[in-house]
Design an enzyme around this catalytic site. Structure first.
Site, PDB file in Angstrom:
ATOM      1  CE  LYS A   1      -3.810  -2.224   2.437  1.00 14.56           C
ATOM      2  NZ  LYS A   1      -4.508  -2.404   3.716  1.00 14.56           N
TER       3      LYS A   1
ATOM      4  CD  GLN B   1      -3.122  -3.371   6.977  1.00 16.98           C
ATOM      5  OE1 GLN B   1      -3.171  -2.448   6.163  1.00 16.98           O
ATOM      6  NE2 GLN B   1      -3.599  -4.567   6.704  1.00 16.98           N
TER       7      GLN B   1
ATOM      8  CG  ASP C   1      -9.345   0.333   4.565  1.00 14.84           C
ATOM      9  OD1 ASP C   1      -9.039   0.168   3.365  1.00 14.84           O
ATOM     10  OD2 ASP C   1      -8.652  -0.087   5.517  1.00 14.84           O
TER      11      ASP C   1
END
Ligand code: NAD
Length: 240
Positions: A6, A50, A73
């Site tokens: 990422k 994360q 997200d």
């Protein structure tokens, strides 16, 4: 590996990469303070936490500290609500990557029967909602579905996100169906998915490979979401 990929993609896209690595034993308060600081920073367009988190942390309440406009997200309660109502918002990356794959392959969703296997917050649930927003007749199957084979065999579009290696085989697939394999498993012979893709060649019309199918799309959609978030921050009334 996911974080490194990422971060590399962020830099390659010409965005600023801000990485905060907290100790394994970090407290709820410390993580919350870190998110709050990034949330208040006008130079930060997108924030992702994360997952999975160490056991002492409550992920849901930490995710919900991310402002809806920076939720790249698409996992906050607010983003899930916007998706459920079909309103403008940032969508979870993996299912929106699947929609992009269907679009780019010219697979029609309107009126098609889409079956999603797996109902996680991360993949299955938002996947079914996105397909519904694209006018598919949508069925969401899960571990308590009584006759999975009977359900999946009616699918024009079959999306599998169960985390069960090789669960789906030729007996589950209608001839000519489009099959999307979200699962990723490390095996001694390499990465493989939830679908026994090698057995479906003469049955499915299209099938995504593992690796190299849905996985890279997830990161691509994270970049797209970050750009969308930046536009949304600067033009709240006209984010498009
Ligand atoms: P999860 O464990 O949170 O959810 C799995 C879902 O599958 C559950 O809803 C469960 O009800 C269902 N399920 C389990 N066994 C089943 C069965 N026998 N029949 C029908 N349904 C069953 O998993 P997740 O986070 O949704 O991830 C699923 C898979 O996708 C994993 O392999 C994960 O590694 C992979 N994944 C890939 C990406 C990507 O970018 N490619 C992103 C996220 C997850």
């Amino acid at each position: 590996m996911y974080v490194a990929n990422k971060r590399r993609s962020v830099r390659e896209a010409g965005m600023r990469d801000v990485h905060r690595s907290l100790p394994q034993g970090a407290t709820q308060k410390q993580v919350a303070a870190c998110i709050d600081e990034l949330a208040a920073d006008p130079h930060i367009s997108g924030i992702l936490l994360q997952l999975p988190l160490p056991g002492q942390l409550d992920a849901a309440s930490l995710i919900d500290r991310i402002p809806v406009g920076k939720d790249v997200d698409g996992l906050t309660t607010a983003s899930a609500g916007l998706l459920a109502r079909g309103e403008y918002g940032l969508r979870p990356c993996t299912p929106s990557g699947v929609i992009e794959l269907l679009n780019s392959a010219g697979v029609p969703t309107k009126g098609a029967h889409a079956v999603v296997v797996g109902r996680s917050q991360l993949v299955g649930r938002p996947m079914a909602q996105l397909l519904l927003l694209r006018d598919a007749t949508t069925t969401l199957a899960h571990r308590h579905t009584t006759d999975l084979t009977a359900v999946t065999r009616t699918a024009d579009i079959l999306v599998v996100a169960t985390g069960i290696c090789g669960l789906i085989g030729p007996e589950h697939v209608k001839p000519g169906a489009t099959v999307i394999d979200v699962g990723i498993h490390r095996t001694p012979t390499g990465l493989t998915g939830d679908v026994r893709a090698g057995e479906l060649n003469s049955i499915a019309s299209l099938i995504t490979p593992v690796p190299g199918g849905v996985g890279p799309m997830t990161i691509a959609m994270l970049m797209a979401n970050t750009l969308q978030a930046a536009r949304w921050t600067h033009h709240p009334a006209h984010p498009h």
